[in-house]
Design a protein around this motif. Sequence first.
Motif, mmCIF file in Angstrom:
data_model
loop_
_atom_site.group_PDB
_atom_site.id
_atom_site.type_symbol
_atom_site.label_atom_id
_atom_site.label_comp_id
_atom_site.label_asym_id
_atom_site.label_seq_id
_atom_site.Cartn_x
_atom_site.Cartn_y
_atom_site.Cartn_z
ATOM 1 N N PHE A 179 23.051 131.899 89.565
ATOM 2 C CA PHE A 179 23.868 131.438 88.456
ATOM 3 C C PHE A 179 25.092 132.339 88.390
ATOM 4 O O PHE A 179 25.056 133.506 88.764
ATOM 5 C CB PHE A 179 23.092 131.345 87.134
ATOM 6 C CG PHE A 179 22.930 132.637 86.387
ATOM 7 C CD1 PHE A 179 23.975 133.183 85.664
ATOM 8 C CD2 PHE A 179 21.717 133.291 86.383
ATOM 9 C CE1 PHE A 179 23.827 134.364 84.977
ATOM 10 C CE2 PHE A 179 21.561 134.468 85.691
ATOM 11 C CZ PHE A 179 22.623 135.017 84.993
ATOM 12 N N PHE A 180 26.183 131.736 87.951
ATOM 13 C CA PHE A 180 27.452 132.427 87.927
ATOM 14 C C PHE A 180 28.146 132.151 86.602
ATOM 15 O O PHE A 180 28.247 131.008 86.164
ATOM 16 C CB PHE A 180 28.335 131.953 89.090
ATOM 17 C CG PHE A 180 29.666 132.636 89.157
ATOM 18 C CD1 PHE A 180 29.765 133.952 89.571
ATOM 19 C CD2 PHE A 180 30.817 131.960 88.797
ATOM 20 C CE1 PHE A 180 30.997 134.594 89.627
ATOM 21 C CE2 PHE A 180 32.058 132.577 88.851
ATOM 22 C CZ PHE A 180 32.148 133.901 89.267
ATOM 23 N N SER A 181 28.601 133.229 85.967
ATOM 24 C CA SER A 181 29.342 133.151 84.712
ATOM 25 C C SER A 181 30.675 133.841 84.926
ATOM 26 O O SER A 181 30.726 134.940 85.482
ATOM 27 C CB SER A 181 28.560 133.863 83.602
ATOM 28 O OG SER A 181 29.388 134.131 82.491
ATOM 29 N N THR A 182 31.739 133.194 84.494
ATOM 30 C CA THR A 182 33.046 133.838 84.591
ATOM 31 C C THR A 182 33.744 133.783 83.233
ATOM 32 O O THR A 182 33.718 132.754 82.553
ATOM 33 C CB THR A 182 33.924 133.195 85.697
ATOM 34 O OG1 THR A 182 35.119 133.961 85.831
ATOM 35 C CG2 THR A 182 34.251 131.744 85.419
ATOM 36 N N THR A 183 34.286 134.933 82.852
ATOM 37 C CA THR A 183 35.078 135.051 81.626
ATOM 38 C C THR A 183 36.248 135.983 81.945
ATOM 39 O O THR A 183 36.234 136.672 82.975
ATOM 40 C CB THR A 183 34.259 135.659 80.461
ATOM 41 O OG1 THR A 183 33.914 137.007 80.797
ATOM 42 C CG2 THR A 183 33.016 134.854 80.150
ATOM 43 N N PRO A 184 37.253 136.036 81.067
ATOM 44 C CA PRO A 184 38.335 137.003 81.299
ATOM 45 C C PRO A 184 37.820 138.445 81.347
ATOM 46 O O PRO A 184 38.398 139.291 82.032
ATOM 47 C CB PRO A 184 39.262 136.796 80.092
ATOM 48 C CG PRO A 184 39.021 135.384 79.676
ATOM 49 C CD PRO A 184 37.559 135.146 79.943
ATOM 50 N N GLU A 221 27.393 128.238 85.938
ATOM 51 C CA GLU A 221 27.258 127.389 87.118
ATOM 52 C C GLU A 221 25.980 127.797 87.861
ATOM 53 O O GLU A 221 25.787 128.967 88.164
ATOM 54 C CB GLU A 221 28.474 127.584 88.013
ATOM 55 C CG GLU A 221 28.445 126.765 89.279
ATOM 56 C CD GLU A 221 29.659 127.044 90.137
ATOM 57 O OE1 GLU A 221 30.630 126.264 90.042
ATOM 58 O OE2 GLU A 221 29.635 128.048 90.880
ATOM 59 N N VAL A 222 25.123 126.824 88.127
ATOM 60 C CA VAL A 222 23.882 127.077 88.851
ATOM 61 C C VAL A 222 24.009 126.438 90.234
ATOM 62 O O VAL A 222 24.367 125.267 90.356
ATOM 63 C CB VAL A 222 22.661 126.492 88.109
ATOM 64 C CG1 VAL A 222 21.384 126.677 88.924
ATOM 65 C CG2 VAL A 222 22.517 127.153 86.740
ATOM 66 N N THR A 223 23.725 127.225 91.257
ATOM 67 C CA THR A 223 23.763 126.745 92.638
ATOM 68 C C THR A 223 22.371 126.874 93.228
ATOM 69 O O THR A 223 21.729 127.917 93.102
ATOM 70 C CB THR A 223 24.771 127.558 93.475
ATOM 71 O OG1 THR A 223 26.055 127.459 92.859
ATOM 72 C CG2 THR A 223 24.848 127.047 94.895
ATOM 73 N N VAL A 224 21.908 125.804 93.868
ATOM 74 C CA VAL A 224 20.580 125.765 94.469
ATOM 75 C C VAL A 224 20.728 125.501 95.963
ATOM 76 O O VAL A 224 21.472 124.607 96.369
ATOM 77 C CB VAL A 224 19.720 124.649 93.839
ATOM 78 C CG1 VAL A 224 18.360 124.556 94.518
ATOM 79 C CG2 VAL A 224 19.566 124.872 92.340
ATOM 80 N N ASN A 225 20.007 126.290 96.771
ATOM 81 C CA ASN A 225 19.945 126.078 98.208
ATOM 82 C C ASN A 225 18.477 126.223 98.604
ATOM 83 O O ASN A 225 17.898 127.282 98.437
ATOM 84 C CB ASN A 225 20.815 127.100 98.941
ATOM 85 C CG ASN A 225 20.716 126.962 100.443
ATOM 86 O OD1 ASN A 225 20.129 127.799 101.102
ATOM 87 N ND2 ASN A 225 21.275 125.902 100.977
ATOM 88 N N ALA A 226 17.875 125.133 99.096
ATOM 89 C CA ALA A 226 16.441 125.139 99.414
ATOM 90 C C ALA A 226 16.190 124.560 100.807
ATOM 91 O O ALA A 226 16.815 123.564 101.186
ATOM 92 C CB ALA A 226 15.674 124.341 98.365
ATOM 93 N N PHE A 227 15.276 125.200 101.547
ATOM 94 C CA PHE A 227 14.861 124.726 102.873
ATOM 95 C C PHE A 227 13.417 124.237 102.776
ATOM 96 O O PHE A 227 12.549 124.959 102.281
ATOM 97 C CB PHE A 227 14.953 125.858 103.901
ATOM 98 C CG PHE A 227 16.354 126.267 104.210
ATOM 99 C CD1 PHE A 227 17.075 125.615 105.185
ATOM 100 C CD2 PHE A 227 16.955 127.285 103.493
ATOM 101 C CE1 PHE A 227 18.390 125.994 105.458
ATOM 102 C CE2 PHE A 227 18.256 127.671 103.759
ATOM 103 C CZ PHE A 227 18.979 127.020 104.748
ATOM 104 N N TYR A 228 13.159 123.034 103.263
ATOM 105 C CA TYR A 228 11.852 122.413 103.158
ATOM 106 C C TYR A 228 11.258 122.123 104.530
ATOM 107 O O TYR A 228 11.976 121.829 105.470
ATOM 108 C CB TYR A 228 11.927 121.055 102.422
ATOM 109 C CG TYR A 228 12.417 121.154 101.010
ATOM 110 C CD1 TYR A 228 11.513 121.173 99.956
ATOM 111 C CD2 TYR A 228 13.774 121.212 100.721
ATOM 112 C CE1 TYR A 228 11.953 121.247 98.657
ATOM 113 C CE2 TYR A 228 14.221 121.292 99.418
ATOM 114 C CZ TYR A 228 13.321 121.310 98.387
ATOM 115 O OH TYR A 228 13.751 121.384 97.099
ATOM 116 N N GLY A 229 9.929 122.145 104.559
ATOM 117 C CA GLY A 229 9.172 121.690 105.714
ATOM 118 C C GLY A 229 7.972 120.909 105.199
ATOM 119 O O GLY A 229 7.614 121.031 104.023
ATOM 120 N N ALA A 230 7.350 120.103 106.011
ATOM 121 C CA ALA A 230 6.192 119.316 105.567
ATOM 122 C C ALA A 230 5.001 120.241 105.365
ATOM 123 O O ALA A 230 4.824 121.218 106.077
ATOM 124 C CB ALA A 230 5.862 118.241 106.588
#
Length: 187
Positions: free
Chosen positions: A35-40, A177-186
């Motif tokens: 997660f990312f937060s930006t302010t002055p 801002e939430v960023t998701v990166n996921a790797f899947y296998g069976a």
Amino acid sequence: MKKSIYLSVLASIVVALVSFTTASKLVSTKTHIQFFSTTPAEDIASHNYKAVSTIDPESGEVVFSVPMQSFEFEKSLMQKHFNSKKFLETKEFPKAKMTGKITNLGEVSFEKDGTYTAKIQGELTIKGETNPMESSATVTVKGKSVEVDSTFPVTLADYGITFSKGKPSTNIANTVEVTVNAFYGAQ
């Protein structure tokens, strides 16, 4: 004797079908959530590598479970504040959860190499508060592996996280801002 053989064969078929059905579920234990937060005043980023997720390619059901105390910050004081009662109360609410469904499942193939855009609708639960959410995700299929990437906004007030005065009100954005990166296998 014939009856017991018949029942054994039938039981074996049922077990095989159930095993085949559950084997098609995709599981990710290699999930990165930021997660990312930006302010002055400052930018704040936090990373979590302990989340787990499943996708059912047949139904389109998607689940993410995120251990909240596993978010790591650049500064230890930020991590302490994040876990405290003023912020996310991670001892009382140790997990965040997203449950949803791919609404355009017919446009996403988990069996054919390619890059697809998945539309996801569901519910996000943080700090005991559940709200509807919508997002799109890029699904990349390569061989037997699947990668999912998504970025979406989360409004903190929707989950009972508000700051009306003091340093938090100027240092933390109202929407992160939430960023998701996921790797899947069976499985």
